[in-house]
Design a protein around this motif. Structure first.
Motif, PDB file in Angstrom:
ATOM      1  N   ASN A 101     111.194  68.666 102.162  1.00  5.26           N
ATOM      2  CA  ASN A 101     110.812  68.331 100.586  1.00  5.26           C
ATOM      3  C   ASN A 101     110.599  67.229  99.723  1.00  5.26           C
ATOM      4  N   PRO A 102     109.076  67.625  98.864  1.00  4.48           N
ATOM      5  CA  PRO A 102     108.165  66.433  98.437  1.00  4.48           C
ATOM      6  C   PRO A 102     108.677  66.251  97.035  1.00  4.48           C
ATOM      7  N   ASN A 103     110.065  66.113  96.612  1.00  7.50           N
ATOM      8  CA  ASN A 103     110.344  65.497  95.702  1.00  7.50           C
ATOM      9  C   ASN A 103     111.044  64.235  96.152  1.00  7.50           C
ATOM     10  N   TRP A 104     111.953  64.209  96.940  1.00 13.21           N
ATOM     11  CA  TRP A 104     112.226  63.479  97.502  1.00 13.21           C
ATOM     12  C   TRP A 104     111.711  61.985  97.404  1.00 13.21           C
ATOM     13  N   ASP A 105     112.562  61.062  96.628  1.00 12.60           N
ATOM     14  CA  ASP A 105     111.027  59.559  96.373  1.00 12.60           C
ATOM     15  C   ASP A 105     111.730  58.036  96.936  1.00 12.60           C
ATOM     16  N   ASN A 106     111.043  57.229  97.573  1.00 14.97           N
ATOM     17  CA  ASN A 106     111.390  56.040  97.526  1.00 14.97           C
ATOM     18  C   ASN A 106     110.720  55.015  97.450  1.00 14.97           C
ATOM     19  N   ARG A 107     111.026  53.513  98.031  1.00 11.86           N
ATOM     20  CA  ARG A 107     110.544  52.679  97.467  1.00 11.86           C
ATOM     21  C   ARG A 107     109.460  52.379  99.142  1.00 11.86           C
ATOM     22  N   TRP A 108     108.037  52.139  98.186  1.00 12.62           N
ATOM     23  CA  TRP A 108     107.355  51.559  99.871  1.00 12.62           C
ATOM     24  C   TRP A 108     106.280  51.048  98.957  1.00 12.62           C
ATOM     25  N   ILE A 109     105.282  50.539  99.468  1.00 14.96           N
ATOM     26  CA  ILE A 109     103.497  50.241  98.683  1.00 14.96           C
ATOM     27  C   ILE A 109     102.336  50.160  99.649  1.00 14.96           C
ATOM     28  N   SER A 110     101.399  50.849  98.849  1.00 15.22           N
ATOM     29  CA  SER A 110     100.483  50.846 100.300  1.00 15.22           C
ATOM     30  C   SER A 110      99.108  50.886  99.266  1.00 15.22           C
ATOM     31  N   GLN A 111      97.626  50.608  99.509  1.00 13.36           N
ATOM     32  CA  GLN A 111      96.224  50.400  99.359  1.00 13.36           C
ATOM     33  C   GLN A 111      95.367  51.533  99.720  1.00 13.36           C
ATOM     34  N   THR A 112      94.011  51.681  99.334  1.00 12.72           N
ATOM     35  CA  THR A 112      93.274  52.440  99.893  1.00 12.72           C
ATOM     36  C   THR A 112      91.549  51.626  99.136  1.00 12.72           C
ATOM     37  N   SER A 113      90.803  51.960 100.619  1.00  6.71           N
ATOM     38  CA  SER A 113      89.507  51.690 100.150  1.00  6.71           C
ATOM     39  C   SER A 113      88.771  52.699 100.351  1.00  6.71           C
ATOM     40  N   PHE A 114      87.409  52.309 100.115  1.00 10.07           N
ATOM     41  CA  PHE A 114      86.257  52.937 100.344  1.00 10.07           C
ATOM     42  C   PHE A 114      84.771  52.827 100.427  1.00 10.07           C
ATOM     43  N   ASP A 115      84.766  52.642 101.569  1.00 13.76           N
ATOM     44  CA  ASP A 115      83.202  51.810 102.443  1.00 13.76           C
ATOM     45  C   ASP A 115      81.621  53.253 101.809  1.00 13.76           C
ATOM     46  N   VAL A 169     106.505  80.345  73.281  1.00 12.41           N
ATOM     47  CA  VAL A 169     104.719  79.598  73.385  1.00 12.41           C
ATOM     48  C   VAL A 169     105.951  77.954  73.503  1.00 12.41           C
ATOM     49  N   ASN A 170     105.420  77.595  74.774  1.00 11.77           N
ATOM     50  CA  ASN A 170     106.008  75.781  75.375  1.00 11.77           C
ATOM     51  C   ASN A 170     105.203  74.186  75.350  1.00 11.77           C
ATOM     52  N   LEU A 171     105.149  73.580  75.323  1.00 15.58           N
ATOM     53  CA  LEU A 171     104.467  72.430  75.076  1.00 15.58           C
ATOM     54  C   LEU A 171     104.996  71.649  75.760  1.00 15.58           C
ATOM     55  N   ASN A 172     105.103  70.814  76.913  1.00 16.23           N
ATOM     56  CA  ASN A 172     105.996  70.266  77.791  1.00 16.23           C
ATOM     57  C   ASN A 172     104.561  68.794  77.862  1.00 16.23           C
ATOM     58  N   SER A 173     104.522  67.482  77.598  1.00 15.90           N
ATOM     59  CA  SER A 173     103.873  66.294  78.043  1.00 15.90           C
ATOM     60  C   SER A 173     104.725  65.249  78.213  1.00 15.90           C
ATOM     61  N   ARG A 174     104.469  64.550  78.974  1.00 16.55           N
ATOM     62  CA  ARG A 174     104.936  63.240  79.852  1.00 16.55           C
ATOM     63  C   ARG A 174     103.689  62.368  80.452  1.00 16.55           C
ATOM     64  N   ILE A 175     104.563  61.123  79.442  1.00 17.32           N
ATOM     65  CA  ILE A 175     103.756  59.920  80.477  1.00 17.32           C
ATOM     66  C   ILE A 175     104.937  59.511  81.608  1.00 17.32           C
ATOM     67  N   GLN A 176     104.257  59.226  82.340  1.00 12.45           N
ATOM     68  CA  GLN A 176     104.865  58.703  83.687  1.00 12.45           C
ATOM     69  C   GLN A 176     104.142  56.612  83.821  1.00 12.45           C
ATOM     70  N   TRP A 177     104.689  55.902  83.648  1.00 13.56           N
ATOM     71  CA  TRP A 177     104.091  54.620  84.298  1.00 13.56           C
ATOM     72  C   TRP A 177     105.070  53.873  85.471  1.00 13.56           C
ATOM     73  N   ARG A 178     104.747  54.088  86.694  1.00 14.64           N
ATOM     74  CA  ARG A 178     105.106  53.347  87.598  1.00 14.64           C
ATOM     75  C   ARG A 178     104.703  52.093  87.200  1.00 14.64           C
ATOM     76  N   TYR A 179     105.291  51.298  87.030  1.00 10.95           N
ATOM     77  CA  TYR A 179     105.422  49.894  86.795  1.00 10.95           C
ATOM     78  C   TYR A 179     106.215  48.976  88.224  1.00 10.95           C
ATOM     79  N   LYS A 180     106.723  48.925  88.779  1.00  9.68           N
ATOM     80  CA  LYS A 180     107.043  48.943  90.167  1.00  9.68           C
ATOM     81  C   LYS A 180     107.292  50.216  90.570  1.00  9.68           C
ATOM     82  N   PRO A 181     107.551  49.679  92.815  1.00 11.62           N
ATOM     83  CA  PRO A 181     107.988  50.652  93.159  1.00 11.62           C
ATOM     84  C   PRO A 181     109.181  51.327  92.852  1.00 11.62           C
ATOM     85  N   ALA A 182     108.913  52.647  92.333  1.00 15.48           N
ATOM     86  CA  ALA A 182     110.133  53.837  92.434  1.00 15.48           C
ATOM     87  C   ALA A 182     110.399  53.270  91.221  1.00 15.48           C
TER      88      ALA A 182
END
Length: 746
Positions: free
Chosen positions: A150-164, A700-713
């Motif tokens: 179920n990919p719609n489940w959501d919770n609090r955690w943090i991560s970071q990536t880098s590329f060399d 005819v349907n138009l749906n636009s959504r802006i989301q800002w995840r300012y903190k986890p969850a």
């Protein structure tokens, strides 16, 4: 009958007798951190040098008989608050990674990514996924029934990536408060699943046969703790929201409606494995819109639940029945009536028992012409583990009218509707055998007969065979007002058989191919039906023969031919089911043949495309042509664009016109056009816009959504939605909503 049931039970028992875990020897020993970990994607802290390495992954595809060629080095550690995980993911070629965008909950098959699979209770059935793609987009989900994500489940955690330039590096921290686990347990089920599109290689730490999803919990290894992880605390999370908005129905010439709402949710860890969700005046306006589809039958279509309140441990409630017979479907709750408040208790009671309890109160519909009364919804589900991975479960669903009166009855509403379900879920140790057996009984004020439903399924999956058998019988008076049962009074028999061939040449362009046979039949439950009686189910059979090719670059090509025979037991308009005055007559028989093809291009390229087609005869000696195509392009990792179009042309269908009581030739053609624009400024700011033109339903349907995840969850949403008339683009309705929520841990 009793002997048959006893035989089936003993047969299933032999398949599921408990034994040693398949990948028991794959163990990672995790030790507590002695120095600080910073989540920055650099892995320059001394603690990581002290950790054991999980490496030498096993290839899953294109072949599952050798070690992975792309090297992965993964490590774990922990402190009093977090479980830490890191991975260095090497690429065979010094080239940019492949991702769709930075949007959360990305598609696994279209991104270079790594997923961490955790199964703290070692039941091989329930777990979680945490991961990112190479650009840092997060993915989390919950696993139920051993393999269903179920990919719609959501919770609090943090991560970071880098590329060399040669490796992409992942670092994450998962709060123990976001996990459910048993106190004192030092062995957790664990696996790692990686996809590298540049080399077309999918791999895992503990080996998994290629025929199964890489999250299949039957094949997890073990995360061995040096000491028990920190004892779970009574975690309480408060998630309030504030919302403002305006909407107007121009079609009905109504005045603008201003919204000023406040409400929220709470999550309370009643025990380390049992969670209580509470909601007051919930709002789900930020949930992604459903993608519209063409409907050329008489039955409603299924769309999955996306509302966050209903998602944790959702398999406890949703695993009952089949696609044709779902006794509980949470999207029924709040349909046409607002939810006032609700509570939801779900999780484990010890090692072998799981429970789900739900109670929700709705308000009456404000539109007096509809007259939908106030209802209370209650669900109780209980599950008992049997053998190694199977279980037996039961559920009671109750929809009860509150303040129900004679006026409500006159408008056709029931004061109550109840369902009782008993089900056995089979899952063998290796996941080769899976299946279900269920019986359901409905209760309504009108005491009727034939209000039972039963369902049996059995699947056998190996590397070269995929065999499925299903049988369903739905009683003519079976009613599930809080479920999804699109038709009644029928027997449904389904059989599928697929065989796979694997070329021996290592450089072959094709990695797998094989035939597929698919047959199903709907047979109504009545032997003799009077001519003046219509039934909700027809007598129909469909036989399909196809062939599938899977290419090394992950492209897929399929070709099918099909034979259909349908005897209608009600009048039906196959040209447009929404028009009722022109139809094919009751008791008419129709037979046709058709062919179809489909192709999905490799996800490695920036430009992707897919198409499918169908052509053949149709109802009433007519013909139907369907063409569907989808193209996509990405400016990785920030922009992902897609455009799809479906065209249907139906002609020369023999119909009966009620306006002049004469036969007529019917036909139509219509388009369904959809576009999606995903702009991800960062992995915390997302802008998604859907445009949908559905000529069949004239919208005819138009749906636009802006989301800002300012903190986890924790998020701020701005959602704009419009619906227009296709002819002149006249506005039907319009709304704009600004919503703020915050995840606060007490």
């Amino acid at each position: 009958m009793k002997k048959l049931l006893l035989f089936l039970f003993l047969f299933f028992a032999c398949l599921t007798i408990s034994a040693q875990k398949i990948n028991e020897k794959y163990q990672y020993h995790i030790n507590k951190a002695v120095s600080e970990i910073r989540i920055d994607g650099k892995l320059d802290e001394p603690q990581w040098e002290r950790c054991e390495s999980a490496t030498d992954f096993w290839m899953i595809t294109p072949a599952d008989t050798s070690r992975a060629q792309c090297k992965t080095v993964a490590k774990f550690t922990y402190d009093d608050k977090y479980l830490y995980f890191s991975a260095i993911n090497s690429q065979q070629k010094q080239a940019p990674y492949i991702v769709e965008s930075l949007k959360r909950d990305f598609n696994f098959g279209r991104n270079d990514n790594l997923w961490l699979v955790l199964e703290p209770f070692n039941d091989l059935t329930n777990g979680w996924v945490f991961g990112t793609n190479a650009a840092g987009a997060q993915f989390d989900g919950q696993i139920g029934e051993g393999t269903n994500l179920n990919p719609n489940w959501d919770n609090r955690w943090i991560s970071q990536t880098s590329f060399d330039g040669q490796n992409w590096i992942l670092e994450m921290a998962i709060p123990f408060s976001s996990l459910r686990y048993k106190a004192g347990e030092t062995n957790w089920g664990m696996n790692l699943s990686r996809l590298d599109l540049g080399s077309n290689e999918k791999s895992s730490w503990a080996p998994i046969p290629r025929q199964f999803f890489s999250i299949t919990l039957a094949y997890t290894g073990t995360l061995v703790w040096d000491n028990p992880p920190p004892a779970p605390k009574t975690n309480i999370s408060i998630i309030p929201y504030v919302l403002g908005g305006i909407s107007q129905n121009f079609e009905k010439k109504e005045e603008s409606v201003f919204r000023k709402d406040i409400g929220g949710d709470a999550k309370i860890a009643v025990s380390p494995s049992l969670n209580l969700d509470l909601t007051v005046n919930p709002d789900f306006s930020q949930v992604d819109v459903d993608q519209q589809v063409t409907n050329l039958n008489r039955f409603e279509l299924f769309f999955p639940e996306r509302r966050q309140f209903f998602l944790e441990n959702s398999d406890i409630f949703n695993s009952f029945g089949s696609m044709e017979t779902r006794p509980f479907f949470s999207r029924r709750i709040g349909l046409g009536t607002p939810i006032q408040y609700g509570a939801r208790l779900s999780g484990k009671l010890g090692n072998d028992w799981r429970i789900g309890v739900l109670n929700i109160q709705t308000s009456a519909n404000k539109d007096t012409s509809v007259g939908l009364p106030t209802y209370n919804y209650s669900v109780f589900a209980l599950q008992r583990k049997l053998f190694s991975r199977s279980n037996i479960s039961m559920m009671i669903v109750n929809k009860e009218g509150v303040g129900f009166g004679l006026e409500n009855s006159k408008k056709g509403f029931n004061q109550y509707n109840r369902n009782v379900v008993l089900q056995y879920n089979l899952a063998s140790k290796s996941n080769t055998w899976t299946g279900k057996a269920a019986i359901m009984k409905a209760f309504t004020p009108a005491k009727t007969s034939d209000d039972f439903t039963h369902y049996v399924s059995l699947s056998y999956v190996t590397k070269i065979w995929d065999i499925n058998l299903n049988y369903t019988r739905v009683g003519e008076n079976y009613t599930s007002e809080v479920g999804f049962v699109p038709r009644k009074g029928f027997h449904h028999i389904v059989g599928t058989l697929s065989h796979f061939f694997y070329p021996k040449e290592s450089n072959s362009l094709i990695v797998a191919h094989g035939p597929k046979i698919f047959s199903f039949a709907y047979l109504n439950t009545r032997n003799n039906v009077p001519l003046d009686v219509s039934l909700s189910s027809d007598n129909s059979t469909t036989h399909v023969l196809g062939y599938n090719f899977t290419f090394r670059n992950r492209a897929i090509f399929e070709a099918f031919t099909a034979y259909d025979n349908i005897v209608l037991y009600s009048s039906f308009n196959p040209v447009n089911p929404y028009l009722k005055d022109v139809y094919v007559k009751n008791r008419s028989e129709h037979t046709w043949t058709s062919w179809s093809t489909s192709f999905i291009s490799t996800p490695r390229n920036l430009f992707t495309y897919a198409f499918n087609s169908r052509y053949g005869t149709y109802f009433g000696d007519g013909t139907r042509l369907r063409l569907n195509t989808e193209i996509g392009y990405r400016f990785q990792p920030f922009v992902s664009l897609s455009l799809s179009a479906e065209y249907n042309k139906i002609k020369d269908v023999n119909l009966f016109n009620t306006s002049d009581n004469k036969p007529t030739l019917g036909g139509t053609d219509f388009w369904l056009v959809q576009s999606k624009f995903d702009i991800t400024f960062t992995n915390k700011i997302f802008w998604t816009t859907y445009f949908q033109y559905n000529e069949q339903v004239k919208n005819v349907n138009l749906n636009s959504r802006i989301q800002w995840r300012y903190k986890p969850a924790s998020d701020i949403f701005l959602v704009y939605s419009d619906n227009y008339l296709p002819a002149d683009l006249g506005i039907k309705n319009r709304s704009i909503v600004l919503k703020w929520n915050y995840w606060w841990n007490i």
